[in-house]
Design an enzyme around this catalytic site. Structure first.
Site, mmCIF file in Angstrom:
data_model
loop_
_atom_site.group_PDB
_atom_site.id
_atom_site.type_symbol
_atom_site.label_atom_id
_atom_site.label_comp_id
_atom_site.label_asym_id
_atom_site.label_seq_id
_atom_site.Cartn_x
_atom_site.Cartn_y
_atom_site.Cartn_z
ATOM 1 N N HIS A 1 1.455 -0.907 -0.455
ATOM 2 C CA HIS A 1 0.076 -0.599 -0.176
ATOM 3 C C HIS A 1 0.883 1.196 -0.023
ATOM 4 C CE1 HIS A 1 -3.698 -2.584 0.501
ATOM 5 N NE2 HIS A 1 -3.054 -2.704 1.914
ATOM 6 N N HIS B 1 -6.343 -7.465 0.669
ATOM 7 C CA HIS B 1 -6.676 -6.356 0.457
ATOM 8 C C HIS B 1 -6.108 -5.853 -1.131
ATOM 9 C CE1 HIS B 1 -7.211 -6.175 4.298
ATOM 10 N NE2 HIS B 1 -7.527 -4.940 4.939
ATOM 11 N N ASP C 1 -4.202 -12.837 5.575
ATOM 12 C CA ASP C 1 -5.728 -11.971 5.961
ATOM 13 C C ASP C 1 -6.922 -12.427 5.198
ATOM 14 O OD1 ASP C 1 -4.737 -10.844 3.729
ATOM 15 O OD2 ASP C 1 -4.573 -8.744 4.457
#
Length: 371
Positions: free
Chosen positions: A132, A170, A251
């Site tokens: 990110h 994500h 995750d």
């Protein structure tokens, strides 16, 4: 390189983002300890990660941002300008003692991997995967973007065509900023729909070279197998990459507190197995994962798969001791962890129906051509 190499460092053993931050849990040190307890990590395969120098980080990050990280580590304080410009000192990107050294060490390992892979091989850097990070600011727990720096390092050492596959829960918004529109970089991301950072919609092709697949909550092993066999592996093989970078976030596992997917660790391992051998160079990075047991159990098996080793049905006492020593304070999953989190690495399969919305999304992406 004739055998895979593991890049790690002791800085990750005691460094945390703070008492209640999701990254308070040990991850890289658990993988190192488990791998050694299983006899999978001899000294000949271990490389101590270097800390990337500011000049190397500035191949993508701005000089003022790198200087700010160093200054903030030294002073352990931020100015209002630091918060406004770089989002440092926020709830998600807090100040902590190793705020520069820790991410610079993870990035140093990924940059080194790009150099070591010049002639081919396999490298595992579980500390990597901070996908990110943005050029001038921290973002989503990521102060630097080591996947981008790894890919730039590969390019610097003569590797042209790179397939980047991201199976973290994500969307890798920072990597998309770094390589969107690059015809020599194929990007595939499988991520939970509407989960932070809420980017990576299916219609977003990042300038022509990305296949973004947002998946529904409760994604199961059968659905990931469909995505793997129908989308990921054919697209990567057709691209004929010189190198593959796989970000293997933990995750998406059912036990993770920050997503709503329902995968067993077999699903990620099967993606890894499918990608092995497609390209002469393979770099595997860590990524997200906020349950210390599910992260450690998956990432240790990643190293096992890269070395052709199968986890034993019942772990030896030394490996069980590593897992029994973990704590997950502040989360209900840490109060009464199930016994198999201590005694095994392999999850039971979590199979189920392949929902129409998953099939339809895969079909949409299969019809799309890279520009």
């Amino acid at each position: 390189m004739q055998i895979p190499k593991f890049i790690g460092h002791e800085i990750f053993r005691h460094s945390t983002y703070g008492r209640w931050h999701p990254l308070r849990v040990p991850r890289v040190s658990t993988v190192m300890d488990l791998s050694r307890a299983l006899g999978w990590l001899p000294p000949t395969q271990f490389i101590t990660s270097p800390r990337a120098k500011p000049a190397a980080l500035q191949h993508w990050h701005s000089p003022r941002y790198i200087a700010a990280l160093q200054r903030i580590e030294a002073s352990q304080s931020v100015t209002p300008q630091d918060r406004d410009l770089h989002d440092i000192g926020s709830v998600t990107n807090p100040v902590f003692p190793e705020i520069f050294r820790r991410p610079a060490t993870a990035a140093g390992g990924s940059i080194l991997a790009g150099e070591l892979l010049q002639e081919g091989g396999v490298i595992y850097n579980p500390a990597g995967g901070t996908h990110h990070g943005m050029p001038d600011r921290a973002n989503g727990f990521c102060y630097l973007n080591d996947p981008v720096l790894a890919m730039l390092s590969l390019r610097h050492h003569g590797v042209r065509r790179i397939a980047y596959v991201d199976i973290d829960a994500h969307h890798p918004d920072g990597v998309e900023v770094g390589f969107g529109g690059d015809p020599d970089c194929l990007m595939i991301s499988v991520h939970e729909a509407r989960l932070w950072p809420r980017t990576g919609k299916i219609e977003n092709d990042a300038g022509g070279n990305a296949y973004n697949l947002p998946v529904p909550r409760g994604l199961n092993d059968s659905e990931m197998a469909c995505i793997r066999d129908d989308l990921i592996l054919p697209k990567v093989a057709a691209f004929r990459p010189d190198a593959i970078v796989l970000l293997c976030g933990a995750d998406g596992l059912e036990e993770d507190p920050l997503s709503h997917m329902a995968l067993s660790n077999n699903a990620q391992l099967d993606v890894l197995r499918g990608l092995m051998g497609i390209a002469p160079r393979l770099l595997v990075l860590g990524g997200g994962g906020y349950n210390p047991w599910s992260v450690g159990r998956l990432w240790a098996q990643v190293w096992g798969v890269l070395n052709g080793r199968e986890a034993p049905e019942v772990l030896p006492d030394a490996a069980q001791t590593v897992l029994r020593s973990l704590r997950f304070d502040g989360n209900r999953r840490g109060k009464n962890p199930p016994e198999h989190w201590f005694t095994t690495l392999r999850d039971a399969a979590r199979e189920g129906d392949v929902r129409d919305e998953v099939k339809d999304a895969v079909r949409v992406l299969l019809r799309r051509k890279m520009r």
